[in-house]
Design a protein around this motif. Structure first.
Motif, short mmCIF file in Angstrom:
data_model
loop_
_atom_site.label_atom_id
_atom_site.label_comp_id
_atom_site.label_asym_id
_atom_site.label_seq_id
_atom_site.Cartn_x
_atom_site.Cartn_y
_atom_site.Cartn_z
N ILE A 194 -13.73 -5.94 -2.65
CA ILE A 194 -13.97 -4.75 -1.84
C ILE A 194 -15.47 -4.48 -1.71
O ILE A 194 -15.95 -4.04 -0.66
N ARG B 269 -5.55 1.15 0.67
CA ARG B 269 -6.71 0.29 0.41
C ARG B 269 -7.06 0.26 -1.08
O ARG B 269 -7.42 -0.79 -1.62
N ALA C 87 -6.99 -2.94 -3.66
CA ALA C 87 -8.18 -3.37 -4.40
C ALA C 87 -8.01 -3.30 -5.91
O ALA C 87 -8.49 -4.17 -6.63
#
Length: 368
Positions: free
Chosen positions: A13, A79, A83
């Motif tokens: 990320i 997200r 991650a």
């Protein structure tokens, strides 16, 4: 910080960020990320949350992350999970209203409510305002509201004024004096103000709130107003809530109103961690109470705060950015930044003029 210090699950990320985005995501303390249009603000904010969990060891349940829409909250949650893994997204991640409702559920007495209270939506509010106005003798109605019992526009205006008072943290008891002050300031500036209408709204507000309390209910304005007032005026309450969180992160900071600003400030008081992402050039919601002064005054409000500018635009071509930079440059109060792109100059901008909205719509349809 060297790449050797970055946990392996966080590396992907952070590697996807520009140097400016990465520096912002890794920063701690009071941080303002000035993110121009199309510069990856959501990606940076998501990285900021992931960094606090995976790198700085903050417990997800003690991170408060605020967005303006449920869609943005869902995207960010997905997200972070991608991650950092399942269970690593902050449990306190959502919109202002959702998070404040949760806070109020925990301690409803600050809003003079009982446990299990109901939440009234905008349609419920209009119904209640209509009912209250219909009960007022016609001779007591101000001229603009005389037909309000059957005038949806006037009913909506009264409901909007009550909502605006709540956004300004004005209680029903304080509303008459507050409105008198508004009227006096308008007269000093020789500015128009609907004096009779606002005085009527202040009285209506008291009746409206009494009806809500009778029903053990709160409207959307109550969800933010009462916890914020408690945070501001009750040091024990403020200390209890602000110590729950090791970090507070906020999206679209240019759109916060006074109540939202104070709520964020108070909730981050104990930790000293406020990560705000926004763009003063994209502040377009003043008509609903947003105040651009809060993002522009971030450094003055929080001395020692860090500021990071995201200026690389990934969405538009050069001609578009040149035009937008030229327009924005006329605002002398803006925080300086200049967007750029590596997508090339692109097509030149074409300006068209129309006499009527229908003509504009037809031309757009033909172009598409």
């Amino acid at each position: 910080m060297s790449d050797l210090d970055i946990p392996h699950q966080l590396a992907p990320i952070l590697d996807a960020l520009t140097p400016e985005q990465r520096a912002a995501a890794l920063a701690l303390g009071r941080v303002l990320v000035l993110a121009g249009a199309g510069t990856g603000k959501t990606k940076t904010l998501t990285a900021g949350v992931a960094t606090r969990v995976a790198l700085y060891g903050m417990v997800p349940a003690r991170i408060l992350c605020v967005t303006f829409t449920n869609k943005a909250a869902a995207e960010m949650r997905n997200r972070i999970v991608q991650a950092c893994g399942d269970g690593m997204a902050p449990s306190w991640l959502g919109t202002f209203h959702a998070l404040c409702a949760r806070q109020l559920r925990a301690e409803p007495d600050v809003a003079h409510l009982r446990p299990g209270f109901d939440i009234r939506d905008a349609d419920d509010t209009l119904t209640m305002v209509r009912r209250l106005i219909k009960a007022v003798p016609k001779e007591q109605l101000p001229v603009p509201v005389e037909g309000a019992a059957g005038d949806a526009k006037q009913i909506a205006k009264m409901a909007e004024r009550i909502a605006r008072l709540k956004e300004d943290l004005v209680t029903p008891e304080a509303a008459p004096a507050h409105v008198q002050g508004m009227i006096a300031r308008a007269h000093e500036k020789n500015a128009f103000i609907d004096r009779e209408g606002w005085l009527f709204a202040a009285g209506l507000y008291r009746q409206y709130q009494a009806l809500l309390r009778e029903q053990n209910a709160a409207d959307f304005g109550d969800l933010l107003m009462w916890p914020t007032l408690a945070l501001v005026h009750d040091t024990i309450y403020r200390d209890r809530w602000s110590r729950r969180f090791t970090a507070v992160l906020a999206d679209e900071y240019q759109d916060v109103n006074r109540a939202q600003f104070l709520w964020l400030k108070m909730m981050s008081e104990a930790s000293g961690e406020l990560f705000a992402v926004g763009d003063d050039n994209q502040s377009i919601y003043s008509w609903r109470g947003a105040k651009v002064k809060f993002i522009r005054g971030f450094a003055q409000e929080f001395p020692g705060a860090k500021m990071y500018r995201l200026e690389q635009n990934f969405r538009s071509t050069g001609h578009i950015l040149d035009a937008s930079n030229a327009v924005i440059s006329h605002d002398p109060a803006r925080i300086p930044k200049t967007l750029f792109t590596r997508k090339g100059v692109g097509m030149r901008i074409e300006t068209l003029g129309f006499a009527y909205g229908s003509e504009e719509a037809e031309a757009i349809a033909r172009e598409i």
